[in-house]
Scaffold this active site. Structure first.
Site, PDB file in Angstrom:
ATOM      1  N   ASP A 173       0.855  -1.182   0.000  1.00 51.35           N
ATOM      2  CA  ASP A 173       0.000   0.000   0.000  1.00 51.35           C
ATOM      3  C   ASP A 173       0.896   1.240   0.000  1.00 51.35           C
ATOM      4  O   ASP A 173       1.814   1.348   0.829  1.00 51.35           O
ATOM      5  CB  ASP A 173      -0.907   0.010   1.237  1.00 51.35           C
ATOM      6  CG  ASP A 173      -1.835   1.211   1.251  1.00 51.35           C
ATOM      7  OD1 ASP A 173      -2.908   1.129   0.631  1.00 51.35           O
ATOM      8  OD2 ASP A 173      -1.479   2.221   1.885  1.00 51.35           O
ATOM      9  N   ASP A 188      -4.234   2.393  -4.880  1.00 54.33           N
ATOM     10  CA  ASP A 188      -2.784   2.382  -4.696  1.00 54.33           C
ATOM     11  C   ASP A 188      -2.334   1.091  -4.025  1.00 54.33           C
ATOM     12  O   ASP A 188      -1.306   1.062  -3.352  1.00 54.33           O
ATOM     13  CB  ASP A 188      -2.353   3.592  -3.863  1.00 54.33           C
ATOM     14  CG  ASP A 188      -3.006   3.609  -2.486  1.00 54.33           C
ATOM     15  OD1 ASP A 188      -4.011   2.894  -2.314  1.00 54.33           O
ATOM     16  OD2 ASP A 188      -2.511   4.317  -1.600  1.00 54.33           O
TER      17      ASP A 188
END
Length: 837
Positions: free
Chosen positions: A441, A484
């Site tokens: 992440d 993301d």
């Protein structure tokens, strides 16, 4: 029927004209003019009014098709609608019938059936067949914009009927039996595949073209196998739609024509001259087809092929004859070569499939073929037709790529990741080594998106993808799961090896600097790792473990790597939080989330002023679950906005359906202040359900409001602007913040229940409650006492100046069906501050 009608009989052969004239005369038709060629027929038509024309196809000077076209154009003395009957010496039924429709011919019969001519004449004169009829198309599409687009594109070539859902589309088809059905896959009520199945059960030969936007290649292939003639992907171009529909409408004609053509050629192959005449007659028809029609000899060499072959491959008919079809096929081991071989060896008598042809420039074309083997006097032969499906195969390939890849970065997507993870788990379960899953992440990426915009954010994600790829081994698989978030599947890697890879990726991103609008942007990432050892109950368990490890990494400061450890208490807390988040999503989907309402009484009048909405979970196999059990876990997992949104939607819907509820208070979480979608959601739901904003108030805890005072003021100001009110919940837990009430624009103050529950036994609590009451009154705010559990406590809070009371003594929280609603709460919501009046 009067026999004085004027008939024009056109045929090159005098014996044929005599034979037809005799048959007509015996039926009473005596007014007949003869013409021996198309030119003489044209001269007669220019000067003589006629009631009916009988002609052959093969007539000199002007063939029968062109003569029919001139008649229909209205250039002659007769009506353009004058019935035309073609009596043909040599013909292929389906090809001739199809061509006849195109040229406006009413009826067509074979010369060998000339005895039926009088009946055909009578039929044409009594009820002329419809000519120039466009093929009919039924469009089954629930999106009006798409249906309108299809109508605009097809209306000049087809008679178009539109149905807005699957069930009405099926009924329309049963009634109209259209030439073509254009069917969307995603339809309300009865889905596209269900409609297709129903049509195929009634008429397996019905041409159906499937329209699909998000379906996979497997779905398209499955529908084709179940009977669909073709499919087209949305969005589509007008030319593409027209071409697919034209091909689908004519496909049955082509396939039937091929079989009839093969049978016709075999039946007349008694002499070389007979074959030549039939071949020449059909060549003119076949050369206008886009389908390749061919004949192969016993060795698989091309004996006959039409001009469509030249248009597709670039090879002329002359240079292709006597050459093996296989010499034009691409060098692969596909089903096409095997199918052709089975026909040549007589292992099978028919083949239908796909093969690839090489053109003269070396390019490859996909074709769909249907071939049949027959035995003739000259030995075995093969007849077939080939349709160019290159565009369809290209679309299938694009669909397959999009199904497995992320459109932004080109990496594998979540769909591919799920399959790859299952395969990796399977190999590990069979004892073929352990593997690793890395869950990545990008830290604070939302800030970059919000600051520079999503376009720059997307460009940065592509750079990040390339950066991570540069570190991986050839065997590693990098996938973008969305936003993301990335995942890496590292085969044959233990946790220590995976940690080395992860730490190098963290270092790569930390050292990377991207220039956006002249500013340097620094990056970092958090990575969670789980070991795939084949012991977990499901592949999803490994992803959950990596997700938990990722949460731990972020909670410990981000920009770090964490390997999942089941003994880690922090991991166990996060696992519990994620489990509750999963159960909450399922509860929302399955309608297990319940709203109970607890009454709040106006002490002065003794009437119910409004209700507080309290959430419960009614999970299968458990007693009712109260918020104290799941809200802390949801707060830890950061999933409170999901609960906020669900409670707001359901409560507003219940308020709309139950006017007797009057005003209702809804609790908002501490995370609500950071939720930019919350205020638009509330405004939208109030409009959608037609609920007056004055019927809704919101409760915010004192501690959450103090820690987010600026955001709280901003939200309250926006919702106050549309008519909603606010209450400070649990007030007094932060007693040092009395001055906070001056800054907080709330209409109500709820005294925390910890001061009320022992009010009859604790004089200090009485002093504190009186202080809160007096401060609230000075600031013109109303007060509500929670946890009022007895008449004694109710009298005490009344004496201390509290305006409203809430607790089990007033009434317990109940579902809407068990509430005894009165008019008082409704009157209060209508603007009466004193329900007693």
């Amino acid at each position: 029927m009067p026999r004085d009608i004027h008939i024009l009989l056109v045929n090159n052969a005098p014996e044929v004209r005599q034979m037809l004239r005799t048959a007509l005369a015996e039926a009473g038709y005596g007014n007949i003019t003869e013409a021996s060629c198309g030119l003489s027929a044209s001269k007669i038509l220019r000067s003589t009014p006629l009631d009916l024309i009988i002609t052959d196809i093969e007539i000199t000077a002007l063939d029968g098709w062109r003569l029919a076209r001139l008649i229909r154009s209205g250039v002659f003395h007769c009506s353009s609608a004058t019935p035309i009957i073609v009596v043909a010496k040599t013909w292929c039924e389906r090809i001739a019938e199809t061509t006849a429709r195109e040229f406006g011919v009413n009826e067509m019969i074979a010369l060998e059936h000339f005895q039926t001519l009088p009946e055909v004449v009578q039929s044409c004169l009594q009820a002329p067949a419809e000519i120039f009829r466009n093929p009919s198309v039924l469009v089954v599409e629930d999106t009006q914009d798409t249906a309108d687009l299809v109508l605009r594109v097809l209306r000049h070539r087809f008679d178009v009927e539109v149905a807005g859902d699957g069930r009405s589309g099926l009924e329309a088809w049963k009634k109209g039996r259209h030439d073509l059905v254009l069917l969307d896959t995603m339809l309300p009520g009865m889905s596209g595949p269900e409609v297709l199945q129903a049509i195929m059960e009634i008429d397996p030969e019905q041409p159906v073209v499937i329209m699909t936007a998000f379906s996979s290649v497997d779905l398209a292939e499955d529908l084709m196998l179940k009977g669909a003639a073709d499919f087209i992907a949305k969005p589509f171009r007008a030319e593409q739609l027209r071409k697919v529909c034209e091909l689908a409408v004519k496909r049955d004609d082509y396939l039937v024509s091929n079989a009839q053509f093969a049978a016709r050629v075999e039946s007349v192959r008694e002499s070389t001259e007979a074959y030549r005449r039939v071949s020449e007659a059909h060549q003119r028809l076949l050369d206008n087809l886009s389908t390749i029609v061919l004949e192969l000899d016993a060795g698989g060499r091309i004996r006959f092929v039409n001009q469509a072959w030249n248009r597709l491959t670039g090879f002329s008919v002359a240079e292709s004859l006597e050459k093996p079809l296989i010499s034009f096929m691409a060098h692969d081991k596909g089903s096409g070569r095997n199918g052709l071989k089975s026909l040549l060896t007589r292992e099978s008598v028919s083949f239908q499939g796909e093969l690839r042809l090489n053109d003269k420039q070396g390019q490859t074309h996909w074709v769909e073929c249907r071939m049949d083997a027959i035995n003739s006097d000259e030995g075995p032969a093969i007849f077939g037709c080939l349709d160019d499906i290159s565009e369809r195969k290209k679309a299938q390939s694009q669909l397959e790529f999009l199904t497995m890849h992320d459109h932004l970065t080109g990496l594998y997507n979540r769909h591919y990741f799920d399959g790859a993870l299952r395969r990796m788990v399977a190999t590990s379960s069979r004892g073929q080594g352990s593997h690793a899953l890395l869950y990545i992440d990008i830290d604070h990426f939302k800030v970059i998106n919000d600051t520079f915009g999503h376009q720059r954010g997307d460009a940065l994600l592509r750079e990040i993808s390339e950066l991570i790829l540069s570190r991986l081994r050839r065997s590693d698989v990098l996938c973008r799961l969305g936003g993301d978030e990335y995942a890496i599947l590292a085969p044959n890697s233990d946790p220590s090896q995976a940690k080395v890879i992860a730490e190098e990726i963290c270092q790569l991103l930390q050292n990377f600097r991207s220039q956006i609008d002249g500013k340097q942007v620094g990056l970092s990432c958090s990575i969670g790792i789980s070991e795939i050892h084949g012991l977990a109950v499901s592949p999803e368990e490994y992803l959950k473990q990596a997700d938990i490890a990722l949460y731990v990494a972020k909670r410990r400061g981000r920009n770090r790597v964490q390997v999942y450890d089941p003994k880690d208490t922090e991991s166990e807390e996060l696992r519990n939080s994620l489990d509750w988040a999963r159960r909450l999503r399922q509860a929302i989907e399955e309608d297990w989330l319940q709203i109970h309402f607890q009454p709040i009484m106006h002490i002065g009048s003794g009437k119910i002023a409004h209700y507080e909405a309290l959430v419960r979970l009614d999970l299968p196999g458990r007693e009712l679950v109260f918020p104290g059990e799941f809200i802390p876990a949801l707060e830890l997992a950061g999933e409170m906005p999901l609960l906020d949104h669900a409670v707001i939607r359901q409560t507003i819907a219940l308020v709309a359906a139950n006017p007797g509820l009057g005003r209702v208070a809804i609790n908002l979480s501490a995370q609500a202040f950071r939720d930019e979608q919350l205020a638009p959601l509330i405004e939208g739901q109030l409009r959608l359900k037609d609920v007056a904003p004055s019927r809704i108030m919101f409760e915010l805890t004192e501690s959450a409001s103090i820690s987010n005072i600026t955001a709280a003021q901003r939200m309250i100001k926006r919702l106050n602007g549309i008519g909603c009110e606010f209450a400070v919940d649990d007030f007094g837990t932060g007693f040092s913040t009395f001055g906070f009430l001056k800054l907080f624009p709330a209409e109500f103050v709820k005294v925390d229940g910890s001061f009320i529950s022992n009010l009859d036994r604790n004089p200090v609590d009485q002093v504190l409650v009186r202080s809160i009451s007096e401060v609230a009154k000075a600031l013109k705010k109303k007060t509500i006492a929670e946890f009022v559990h007895s008449e004694t406590v109710l009298n005490l809070v009344k004496g201390l100046g509290i305006d409203y009371a809430q607790g089990y003594h007033i009434g317990p929280p109940l579902p809407i069906g068990e509430l005894k609603l009165t008019a008082s709460a409704e009157a209060y919501a209508a603007g009466n501050p004193n329900p007693a009046t």
